[in-house]
Design a protein around this motif. Sequence first.
Motif, mmCIF file in Angstrom:
data_model
loop_
_atom_site.group_PDB
_atom_site.id
_atom_site.type_symbol
_atom_site.label_atom_id
_atom_site.label_comp_id
_atom_site.label_asym_id
_atom_site.label_seq_id
_atom_site.Cartn_x
_atom_site.Cartn_y
_atom_site.Cartn_z
ATOM 1 N N VAL A 147 39.130 10.896 22.978
ATOM 2 C CA VAL A 147 40.234 10.515 23.670
ATOM 3 C C VAL A 147 39.887 9.009 23.689
ATOM 4 C CG1 VAL A 147 41.776 10.007 25.732
ATOM 5 C CG2 VAL A 147 41.491 12.498 24.520
ATOM 6 N N LEU A 148 38.889 8.808 24.336
ATOM 7 C CA LEU A 148 38.539 7.373 24.723
ATOM 8 C C LEU A 148 38.322 6.506 23.700
ATOM 9 C CD1 LEU A 148 35.960 8.335 27.886
ATOM 10 C CD2 LEU A 148 38.410 7.114 27.922
ATOM 11 N N GLU A 179 49.509 6.829 26.717
ATOM 12 C CA GLU A 179 50.001 7.946 25.726
ATOM 13 C C GLU A 179 49.762 9.322 26.486
ATOM 14 O OE1 GLU A 179 48.984 8.334 21.647
ATOM 15 O OE2 GLU A 179 48.084 6.074 21.806
ATOM 16 N N GLY A 225 46.227 9.228 28.034
ATOM 17 C CA GLY A 225 45.235 8.095 28.172
ATOM 18 C C GLY A 225 46.211 6.900 28.705
ATOM 19 N N VAL A 226 45.262 5.921 29.287
ATOM 20 C CA VAL A 226 45.861 4.759 29.725
ATOM 21 C C VAL A 226 44.719 3.504 29.182
ATOM 22 C CG1 VAL A 226 46.673 3.308 31.421
ATOM 23 C CG2 VAL A 226 47.090 5.711 31.559
ATOM 24 N N VAL A 227 45.280 2.610 28.739
ATOM 25 C CA VAL A 227 44.469 1.532 28.199
ATOM 26 C C VAL A 227 44.942 0.195 28.840
ATOM 27 C CG1 VAL A 227 43.424 0.034 26.349
ATOM 28 C CG2 VAL A 227 44.079 2.450 25.739
ATOM 29 N N ALA A 261 39.603 1.850 28.890
ATOM 30 C CA ALA A 261 40.201 3.362 28.433
ATOM 31 C C ALA A 261 40.066 4.166 29.636
ATOM 32 C CB ALA A 261 40.044 3.784 27.206
ATOM 33 N N PHE A 262 41.069 4.886 29.917
ATOM 34 C CA PHE A 262 41.011 6.228 30.803
ATOM 35 C C PHE A 262 41.515 7.477 30.234
ATOM 36 C CE2 PHE A 262 41.718 2.607 33.635
ATOM 37 C CZ PHE A 262 40.676 2.216 34.141
ATOM 38 N N ALA A 263 40.681 8.283 30.414
ATOM 39 C CA ALA A 263 41.337 9.645 29.796
ATOM 40 C C ALA A 263 41.989 10.416 31.181
ATOM 41 C CB ALA A 263 40.111 10.514 29.290
ATOM 42 N N ARG A 318 35.494 -1.649 26.822
ATOM 43 C CA ARG A 318 35.157 -2.476 25.525
ATOM 44 C C ARG A 318 35.728 -3.964 25.635
ATOM 45 N NH1 ARG A 318 32.058 0.944 24.839
ATOM 46 N NH2 ARG A 318 31.848 2.077 22.711
ATOM 47 N N LYS A 377 39.261 -4.472 27.355
ATOM 48 C CA LYS A 377 39.645 -3.188 27.363
ATOM 49 C C LYS A 377 39.174 -2.319 28.146
ATOM 50 C CE LYS A 377 42.563 -3.531 22.946
ATOM 51 N NZ LYS A 377 42.478 -2.839 21.653
ATOM 52 N N ASP A 415 32.315 9.663 32.727
ATOM 53 C CA ASP A 415 32.573 10.195 31.031
ATOM 54 C C ASP A 415 34.123 9.993 30.856
ATOM 55 O OD1 ASP A 415 33.652 12.225 32.729
ATOM 56 O OD2 ASP A 415 32.486 13.794 31.824
ATOM 57 N N ARG A 416 35.148 9.665 31.732
ATOM 58 C CA ARG A 416 36.453 9.626 31.343
ATOM 59 C C ARG A 416 36.989 8.017 31.523
ATOM 60 N NH1 ARG A 416 39.232 13.537 35.672
ATOM 61 N NH2 ARG A 416 41.200 12.251 34.686
ATOM 62 N N VAL A 417 35.910 7.093 31.131
ATOM 63 C CA VAL A 417 36.337 5.762 31.334
ATOM 64 C C VAL A 417 35.296 5.161 30.199
ATOM 65 C CG1 VAL A 417 36.237 3.781 32.594
ATOM 66 C CG2 VAL A 417 36.505 5.742 33.894
ATOM 67 N N LEU A 418 35.807 4.137 29.497
ATOM 68 C CA LEU A 418 35.142 3.465 28.401
ATOM 69 C C LEU A 418 35.782 1.937 28.527
ATOM 70 C CD1 LEU A 418 33.239 3.732 25.948
ATOM 71 C CD2 LEU A 418 35.179 4.256 24.588
ATOM 72 N N LEU A 469 41.257 5.515 22.127
ATOM 73 C CA LEU A 469 42.246 4.612 22.884
ATOM 74 C C LEU A 469 41.764 3.104 22.718
ATOM 75 C CD1 LEU A 469 42.828 6.655 26.286
ATOM 76 C CD2 LEU A 469 44.509 6.154 24.534
ATOM 77 N N VAL A 470 40.490 2.916 22.612
ATOM 78 C CA VAL A 470 40.063 1.668 22.454
ATOM 79 C C VAL A 470 39.955 1.380 20.898
ATOM 80 C CG1 VAL A 470 38.587 1.654 24.443
ATOM 81 C CG2 VAL A 470 37.551 2.300 22.246
#
Lengths: 397, 172
Positions: free
Chosen positions: A42-43, B113, B56-58, B85-87, B80, B83, B75-78, A46-47
Amino acid sequence: MNRHFLLAVALLLIAATASAAGIPGDADGNGVLDQPEYTAAVLTYLVGEGDLTRTDIQDATWVLARWDGRPLEVTDSSGQTLTLSRPLRRVVTFTGESLETLRSLGFDMEKVVAVDKYSHAKSAFFPGFQEKANVGSIWSPDMERVLTLRPDAVFLYATISTAACDEIQQKLEASSPGTRVFRFDCFKPATYPGEIRAIAAATGCEDRGDEFVGFYESVMDGIRAGTADVPEDGKTRVYFEYWTDYKTFASGSGYNEKLEIAGGYNPFAGESAEYPEVDPEAVIVSNPEVVVKLTGQKLAAGGYAGHDIAALEATRSAILKRPGWTRLAAVADDRVHVVHSDILGGAQHFIGTAYLAKWFYPERFAGLDPNAIHQRYLTEFQGLDFNLASEGAFVYP
Amino acid sequence: MIPLPANRLLCIALLIMVVPAAASGTAVTRALSTAEPGAGETFTVSLSIEGMALGGVVETLPAGYAFAGTDLPDDRVLVREQKIAFAVMNDTRITYSVRAPASGSGDITGRWEDFIGGTDGAVAASHVAVDGIETAAASGGADPAVREAGSPFAVLAAVAGILLAAYRGGRR
């Protein structure tokens, strides 16, 4: 078939096969999508990284949420167990019964990408399906069209027309391994509730499946309970005639199963052929208490198109004029009925069976209202804006 | 092409933008602990999420602003660049921290989404400015999709384009 078409089909099949290969997001390929794999997928989606599309992520979500991250196994009525790694998105139905059952379950009809030619032609019962692709019939399938549609599931019969259905299945398995071929009848009382549940599981419509099975079984179990204590020698003697004159059915046929559930005794049940043609004199000798004449298909009268009650009435009048029939108990007691195959032969057999029960045992089933059952089915489960008071013609009288 | 009346086109354009998010029952809104942080100050952003079981939310931060942590598991955040991203897994609130630059202003934008409902939408932009001072270089890392969908100028330009195309088509 030209070379370009073959190449296009081959490329489409490669794409379809690749997409059906496993659960999207199952990074370690162990056949199970666990939560860390899912969130990582998912992550990165999303990016804007990774290869997974929005559809892949939605399918992964479905698998995690509904199937606990594991492939779903569904056993169909032919006994084969099929494994799904994704929800069904592109379905082709070769039988009107499976299409109707999918609609009863509330399956998104946008995901049905093609139907058989008979369903395609039934604009009154399957409105809107005329816009979908027509894949012919099980006896004359348009396999090229099926393959170009890249279905992830195709529905065929399980126990009738088996040679034709087996051939379609073999062709699909050989040329489109990603396509799951489901075999369901959807017209037999003995197997229909289980089939509804299996199809509901395959399509993620379990709640609606339970609701529909509940409705179906309330009708059929009510009929079984209402005739359970009728002794063998007290059962109503019935002559049931197919749309061809003097053609009836014997035990083993789907129609006989419905007649017996309604508490009828079929004097021709012991015939060797499943659908025997009987001697007119034998019908008179059997002196049925009730006569039921089937219309539809080869005897076009009634059904969902139009509101032609007069055609059913004319059918009944014609058989009353047969030589010697004035001596029949059924004629003397005015218990000759006409029923259309739409409500007895296919997925709607529970409606026709309710009419049979009422005709065979009017006092026992005084409170049974087959017309109300029919209307509820059309409105609540089929989602049709169809008013039986002014549309269609299914029974007479 | 048959030209449509301008107001009808505008209605269609607005419907296309509004209906998908409104019909889904999912809503994501953002609240800031402050819209005018001091230089280098860390402030809190709270996302309220309704009707999303798995999604998810970006979020996209303005240039110079930096992600500084969240209450979600790692592990639920990325992250970049700008940006984040959150799951989303049945969360109704996600809180994260942002460190303000020495100076600068811009919009925090976002998209969500819902992977079960198959819907998506924009999180309304939140404006931030260090010490309340607007700078010429506004949002540096806004999501292009959000910009296209969210900017009133972009909408007007799109509608004008459609009208122009319709007008030209009608003259042929």
